[in-house]
Design an enzyme around this catalytic site. Structure first.
Site, PDB file in Angstrom:
ATOM      1  N   ASP A   1     -16.950   5.543  13.915  1.00  0.00           N
ATOM      2  CA  ASP A   1     -15.711   5.501  13.139  1.00  0.00           C
ATOM      3  C   ASP A   1     -15.152   4.080  13.092  1.00  0.00           C
ATOM      4  OD1 ASP A   1     -13.373   5.898  11.801  1.00  0.00           O
ATOM      5  OD2 ASP A   1     -12.615   7.495  13.098  1.00  0.00           O
TER       6      ASP A   1
ATOM      7  N   GLU B   1       0.833  -1.214   0.000  1.00  0.00           N
ATOM      8  CA  GLU B   1       0.000   0.000   0.000  1.00  0.00           C
ATOM      9  C   GLU B   1       0.864   1.259   0.000  1.00  0.00           C
ATOM     10  OE1 GLU B   1      -1.399   1.905   3.321  1.00  0.00           O
ATOM     11  OE2 GLU B   1      -1.075   0.256   4.723  1.00  0.00           O
TER      12      GLU B   1
ATOM     13  N   ALA C   1     -12.924   1.600   6.696  1.00  0.00           N
ATOM     14  CA  ALA C   1     -13.464   0.888   5.529  1.00  0.00           C
ATOM     15  C   ALA C   1     -12.617  -0.338   5.197  1.00  0.00           C
ATOM     16  CB  ALA C   1     -13.520   1.832   4.331  1.00  0.00           C
ATOM     17  N   ASP C   2     -11.437  -0.445   5.839  1.00  0.00           N
ATOM     18  CA  ASP C   2     -10.614  -1.645   5.628  1.00  0.00           C
ATOM     19  C   ASP C   2     -11.408  -2.911   5.969  1.00  0.00           C
ATOM     20  OD1 ASP C   2      -8.561   0.102   5.074  1.00  0.00           O
ATOM     21  OD2 ASP C   2      -7.339  -0.407   6.826  1.00  0.00           O
TER      22      ASP C   2
ATOM     23  N   LYS D   1      -5.515  10.782   0.509  1.00  0.00           N
ATOM     24  CA  LYS D   1      -5.616   9.424   1.064  1.00  0.00           C
ATOM     25  C   LYS D   1      -6.898   8.819   0.517  1.00  0.00           C
ATOM     26  CE  LYS D   1      -6.567   7.269   5.586  1.00  0.00           C
ATOM     27  NZ  LYS D   1      -6.635   7.505   7.034  1.00  0.00           N
TER      28      LYS D   1
ATOM     29  N   LYS E   1      -3.553  -1.287  15.122  1.00  0.00           N
ATOM     30  CA  LYS E   1      -2.886  -0.359  16.025  1.00  0.00           C
ATOM     31  C   LYS E   1      -3.625  -0.258  17.349  1.00  0.00           C
ATOM     32  CE  LYS E   1      -3.028   2.159  12.608  1.00  0.00           C
ATOM     33  NZ  LYS E   1      -2.945   1.810  11.285  1.00  0.00           N
TER      34      LYS E   1
HETATM   35  N1  PSU Z   1      -1.128   1.164   9.415  1.00  0.00           N
HETATM   36  C1  PSU Z   1       0.069   1.813   9.509  1.00  0.00           C
HETATM   37  N2  PSU Z   1       0.216   2.985   8.885  1.00  0.00           N
HETATM   38  C2  PSU Z   1      -0.775   3.515   8.122  1.00  0.00           C
HETATM   39  C3  PSU Z   1      -2.016   2.810   8.003  1.00  0.00           C
HETATM   40  C4  PSU Z   1      -2.152   1.646   8.675  1.00  0.00           C
HETATM   41  O1  PSU Z   1       0.972   1.335  10.153  1.00  0.00           O
HETATM   42  O2  PSU Z   1      -0.571   4.583   7.560  1.00  0.00           O
HETATM   43  C5  PSU Z   1      -3.071   3.309   7.071  1.00  0.00           C
HETATM   44  C6  PSU Z   1      -3.501   2.157   6.160  1.00  0.00           C
HETATM   45  O3  PSU Z   1      -3.455   2.604   4.837  1.00  0.00           O
HETATM   46  C7  PSU Z   1      -4.922   1.861   6.577  1.00  0.00           C
HETATM   47  C8  PSU Z   1      -5.372   3.241   6.978  1.00  0.00           C
HETATM   48  O4  PSU Z   1      -5.690   1.315   5.550  1.00  0.00           O
HETATM   49  O5  PSU Z   1      -4.249   3.746   7.717  1.00  0.00           O
HETATM   50  C9  PSU Z   1      -6.625   3.216   7.803  1.00  0.00           C
HETATM   51  O6  PSU Z   1      -7.131   4.506   7.856  1.00  0.00           O
HETATM   52  P1  PSU Z   1      -8.607   4.742   8.435  1.00  0.00           P
HETATM   53  O7  PSU Z   1      -8.498   4.408   9.885  1.00  0.00           O
HETATM   54  O8  PSU Z   1      -8.886   6.201   8.169  1.00  0.00           O
HETATM   55  O9  PSU Z   1      -9.525   3.830   7.680  1.00  0.00           O
HETATM   56 MN    MN Z   2     -12.189   6.306  10.012  1.00  0.00          MN
END
Ligand code: PSU
Ligand code: MN
Length: 299
Positions: free
Chosen positions: A136, A23, A139-140, A84, A157
């Site tokens: 929140d 990614e 979408a993953d 993003k 995380k």
């Molecule tokens: N994990 C990491 N660094 C990142 C991300 C995940 O260590 O930058 C990114 C990935 O691209 C993941 C996104 O899909 O954060 C998730 O963002 P959100 O919580 O807005 O869906």
């Molecule tokens: Mn989000």
């Protein structure tokens, strides 16, 4: 959507060589400059050293790229106009001919279009703390619930609600195995405190699971391979930084897609680079394992 393949990826697709999707959000929004570029280059090298071909995915000036040439990788790391993009953003970015890094969701979507079945990332997105109020949820999760990709990550995380994320993975029928562990990893931490039901010891075993999924038609959703980092962050420090980061996000009114980059940046700054070091180790180790799985699948 017009898709452009790098020379290396096009050749691999033609010959049936093993491929690993990578990614780009991690490069543009997850790691600080200048280490983002050096890590992106190093990760591609690790995939090659393990016998597979790296396919870093991103959109540049409206073109969806599967595999980036050297100058395109530099653009993703250094340009200031890289948005993003999750799956829902792809068409708008493409039609407007603008540029974006792809999240786990968007990268998985494009990888599947390209016929790539193994993906390495750092940590998955998941259910955020307080999601019962904010709704929140990354979408993953929805994407992995409807796409077929084998994704190697270090869990989710610790900034997220790990328990709720595991519940959502179960609801969405997303497969989950621990690589040489019975504990679901917590990204910066090797153990999030949650136990896993399935444990595997080798890339060959993971390849066998992927093949069994195809035979049993349980491959309409993804398989998450949780690979814990070897040397975790200092726990006391981790917990303190997490607390101040969550408080900072709330105080500054950070919401939506800005939350994850904000908290990652806070970790990197507040830990004097300790979290960055761990983050880099995670990405490297996940890329190596993903390449081993891709190679094992061709056997
Ligand atoms: N994990 C990491 N660094 C990142 C991300 C995940 O260590 O930058 C990114 C990935 O691209 C993941 C996104 O899909 O954060 C998730 O963002 P959100 O919580 O807005 O869906
Ligand atoms: Mn989000």
């Amino acid at each position: 959507m017009s898709i452009q393949y790098s020379k290396e990826v096009a050749a691999a697709l033609k010959s049936g060589a093993p491929l690993v999707a990578l990614e780009s959000t991690i490069i543009s929004h997850g790691l600080p400059r200048p280490s983002n570029l050096s890590v992106a280059i190093e990760v591609e090298e690790i995939v090659r050293a393990h016998g597979a071909v790296p396919a870093t995915i991103a959109i540049l000036d409206g073109v969806v790229h599967v595999g980036l040439e050297a100058d395109q990788l530099v653009a993703i790391a250094n340009r200031d106009d890289i948005a993003k993009a999750s799956i829902r953003d792809l068409a708008m970015i493409s039609a407007a001919k603008t540029s974006a890094a792809t999240t786990v969701a968007a990268t998985s979507h494009i990888a599947q279009l390209a016929g790539i079945s193994v993906f390495a990332t750092g940590g998955l997105g998941g259910v955020h703390r307080g999601a019962n109020e904010s709704f929140d949820e990354s979408a993953d999760l929805g994407a992995l619930g409807k796409l077929d990709i084998a994704i190697v990550c270090a869990g989710v995380k610790s900034i997220l609600d790990v328990g709720a994320t595991l519940e959502r993975l179960e609801t969405l029928s997303i497969g989950l195995v621990g690589y040489k562990t019975n504990a679901f990893p917590g990204f910066y931490l090797t153990d999030s405190g949650f136990t896993l039901e399935h444990r595997v010891e080798s890339a060959a075993q993971i390849a066998a699971i992927i093949k069994a999924r195809r035979e049993l038609s349980t491959d309409s959703t993804s398989l998450v391979i949780a690979n814990p980092v070897k040397v975790e962050m200092d726990r006391t420090r981790h917990d303190a930084i997490l607390k101040s980061g969550l408080a900072g996000a709330a105080a500054q009114g950070i919401t939506g897609k800005a939350v994850t980059p904000f908290l990652l940046e806070h970790f990197h700054t507040a830990s004097d680079g300790e979290s960055l070091k761990v983050n880099i180790e995670i990405i490297k180790s996940n890329s190596a394992l993903a390449a081993d799985i891709a190679v094992a699948l061709t056997k």
